[in-house]
Design a protein around this motif. Structure first.
Motif, PDB file in Angstrom:
ATOM      1  N   LEU A 142      46.766  73.050  47.930  1.00 10.97           N
ATOM      2  CA  LEU A 142      47.543  74.209  47.123  1.00 10.97           C
ATOM      3  C   LEU A 142      46.841  75.523  47.105  1.00 10.97           C
ATOM      4  CD1 LEU A 142      48.184  71.999  43.956  1.00 10.97           C
ATOM      5  CD2 LEU A 142      49.834  72.534  45.584  1.00 10.97           C
ATOM      6  N   LEU A 180      49.025  77.609  34.826  1.00 13.04           N
ATOM      7  CA  LEU A 180      49.136  75.821  35.387  1.00 13.04           C
ATOM      8  C   LEU A 180      48.027  75.350  36.008  1.00 13.04           C
ATOM      9  CD1 LEU A 180      51.121  74.017  36.666  1.00 13.04           C
ATOM     10  CD2 LEU A 180      51.379  75.351  38.655  1.00 13.04           C
ATOM     11  N   ARG A 181      47.659  74.208  35.634  1.00 10.98           N
ATOM     12  CA  ARG A 181      46.458  73.543  36.123  1.00 10.98           C
ATOM     13  C   ARG A 181      47.097  72.069  36.758  1.00 10.98           C
ATOM     14  NH1 ARG A 181      41.796  75.762  34.220  1.00 10.98           N
ATOM     15  NH2 ARG A 181      41.680  77.105  32.568  1.00 10.98           N
ATOM     16  N   ARG A 182      46.698  71.781  37.730  1.00 18.51           N
ATOM     17  CA  ARG A 182      46.868  70.511  38.515  1.00 18.51           C
ATOM     18  C   ARG A 182      45.814  69.625  38.458  1.00 18.51           C
ATOM     19  NH1 ARG A 182      51.507  71.287  42.204  1.00 18.51           N
ATOM     20  NH2 ARG A 182      53.033  72.105  40.799  1.00 18.51           N
ATOM     21  N   THR A 183      46.153  68.352  38.546  1.00 19.22           N
ATOM     22  CA  THR A 183      45.068  67.321  38.551  1.00 19.22           C
ATOM     23  C   THR A 183      45.090  66.717  39.892  1.00 19.22           C
ATOM     24  OG1 THR A 183      46.756  65.487  37.693  1.00 19.22           O
ATOM     25  CG2 THR A 183      45.234  66.534  36.240  1.00 19.22           C
ATOM     26  N   HIS A 184      44.081  66.367  40.364  1.00 20.70           N
ATOM     27  CA  HIS A 184      43.820  65.868  41.780  1.00 20.70           C
ATOM     28  C   HIS A 184      42.983  64.460  41.895  1.00 20.70           C
ATOM     29  CE1 HIS A 184      43.325  65.490  46.317  1.00 20.70           C
ATOM     30  NE2 HIS A 184      42.016  65.630  46.092  1.00 20.70           N
ATOM     31  N   ILE A 229      40.347  68.278  37.693  1.00 18.32           N
ATOM     32  CA  ILE A 229      41.527  69.514  37.256  1.00 18.32           C
ATOM     33  C   ILE A 229      41.274  70.696  38.457  1.00 18.32           C
ATOM     34  CG2 ILE A 229      42.321  71.193  35.768  1.00 18.32           C
ATOM     35  CD1 ILE A 229      41.483  69.286  33.363  1.00 18.32           C
ATOM     36  N   GLU A 288      53.216  78.472  34.386  1.00 16.85           N
ATOM     37  CA  GLU A 288      54.317  77.651  34.096  1.00 16.85           C
ATOM     38  C   GLU A 288      55.037  78.161  32.807  1.00 16.85           C
ATOM     39  OE1 GLU A 288      53.475  73.618  34.079  1.00 16.85           O
ATOM     40  OE2 GLU A 288      51.795  73.889  32.489  1.00 16.85           O
ATOM     41  N   PRO A 298      59.589  67.899  44.792  1.00 15.76           N
ATOM     42  CA  PRO A 298      59.469  69.043  43.720  1.00 15.76           C
ATOM     43  C   PRO A 298      60.789  69.559  43.445  1.00 15.76           C
ATOM     44  CG  PRO A 298      58.294  69.518  45.797  1.00 15.76           C
ATOM     45  CD  PRO A 298      58.638  68.284  46.004  1.00 15.76           C
TER      46      PRO A 298
END
Length: 309
Positions: A101, A151-155, A165, A173, A266
């Motif tokens: 990302l 926006l934070r995404r987990t991986h 995170i 978002e 998505p």
């Protein structure tokens, strides 16, 4: 007049008669659909190949202008990922990627705003205005239209199975949408063209995924339709055939069994979120198809995949 000239004249007259009858038939078939959408909000996410093709861009502007003239209240949300990438490269700003990302740092978000809310937005507005419409360029900042959270995404690491995170920088978002400006424009002859840039509660500027932005706007407006113009015909089955209509339940099953995969996941998930926010129906259709929006709204067969609750 010789026989040849007479035959040419008769052929021309016959062709004009057929053309006139065809136009009358098309208009009569379209009229019930025009009445169905009169006074309703239609949100269109504009992007992909159609946005990069000058001829398709002008045709799109002309079609949206026709929607406005027929009593529909269209709202256009546009993207601009390739143009942003190109400008970052020209300015020597390198993009960092985490788990695939793109991270938008402060230098990058300034370019994002310049490209999205500046050059791209005004070019689209110009296309509309040269096609006889009256368009106005906006972004999520205007009239406090949209406030976002970071926006934070987990991986999850595939080797260690440890979840972490990912901080994507200035990517937001939607948290809240204020439709005051759009409500005012709905009663005017103006068509809003919106860039997906918005303010966070911290006063910083954030880039928002254009699909997500369009879904949030459509939900806040209780839109009759949300249209996603893409580079594909719509959702395809395992044999590559277009699925003209699916429900949320069916869509989730198609994601689970792998029929819907890759970048379509998505997009479909955004469609589902928009339906949950109150949008009547969402359509994924090919922006490369001439007059795709009119074909979808004003014909019985439509032009893409219709997602219903």
């Amino acid at each position: 007049m010789n026989n040849s000239d007479n035959n040419d004249t008769q052929a021309s007259a016959q062709k004009q008669t057929v053309s006139g009858e065809l136009q009358a038939t098309l208009l009569s078939e379209a009229l019930p659909f025009m009445q169905q959408y009169e006074g309703k909000s239609i949100v269109v996410k504009y992007g992909g190949h159609a946005m990069g093709d000058a001829a398709l861009g002008k045709a799109f502007a002309s079609d949206i202008a026709l929607l406005k003239q027929s009593g529909v209240d269209p709202v256009v949300v546009h993207g601009g990922g390739p143009q942003i990438g190109s400008m970052l490269e020209k300015m020597g700003i390198k993009s960092e990627f985490k788990a695939g990302l793109r991270v938008t740092d402060r230098a990058a978000v300034e370019v994002v705003e310049m490209v999205l809310a500046g050059s791209i937005n005004k070019r689209i507005v110009a296309d509309f205005n040269t096609q006889g419409a009256r368009a106005i360029g906006l972004c999520g900042k205007d009239g406090n239209m949209m406030r976002v959270t970071k926006l934070r995404r987990t991986h999850r690491d595939p080797d260690s199975n440890i979840e972490s995170i990912i901080d994507l920088g200035f990517v937001g978002e939607p948290r809240i949408v204020d439709t005051t400006v759009l409500d005012m424009l709905a009663g005017s002859g103006l068509i809003p063209i919106i860039a997906p840039v918005a303010l966070g509660d911290d006063g910083e500027t954030y880039n928002v995924n254009a699909d997500t932005f369009a879904g949030a706007i459509a939900g806040a407006l209780d839109a009759e339709r949300l249209l996603f113009l893409t580079d594909v015909p719509g959702v395809l089955d395992k044999d590559g055939n277009l699925l003209t209509q699916i429900t949320v339940k069916h869509a989730r099953e198609l994601i689970k069994d792998g029929t819907i995969s890759g970048g379509m996941i998505p997009k479909v998930e955004t469609c589902i979120e928009a339906l949950e926010l109150g949008v009547e129906a969402v359509v994924i259709l090919n922006g490369k198809t001439p007059h795709a929006v009119l074909l979808e709204l004003f014909t019985e067969h439509g032009a893409g995949t219709l997602l219903l609750p």
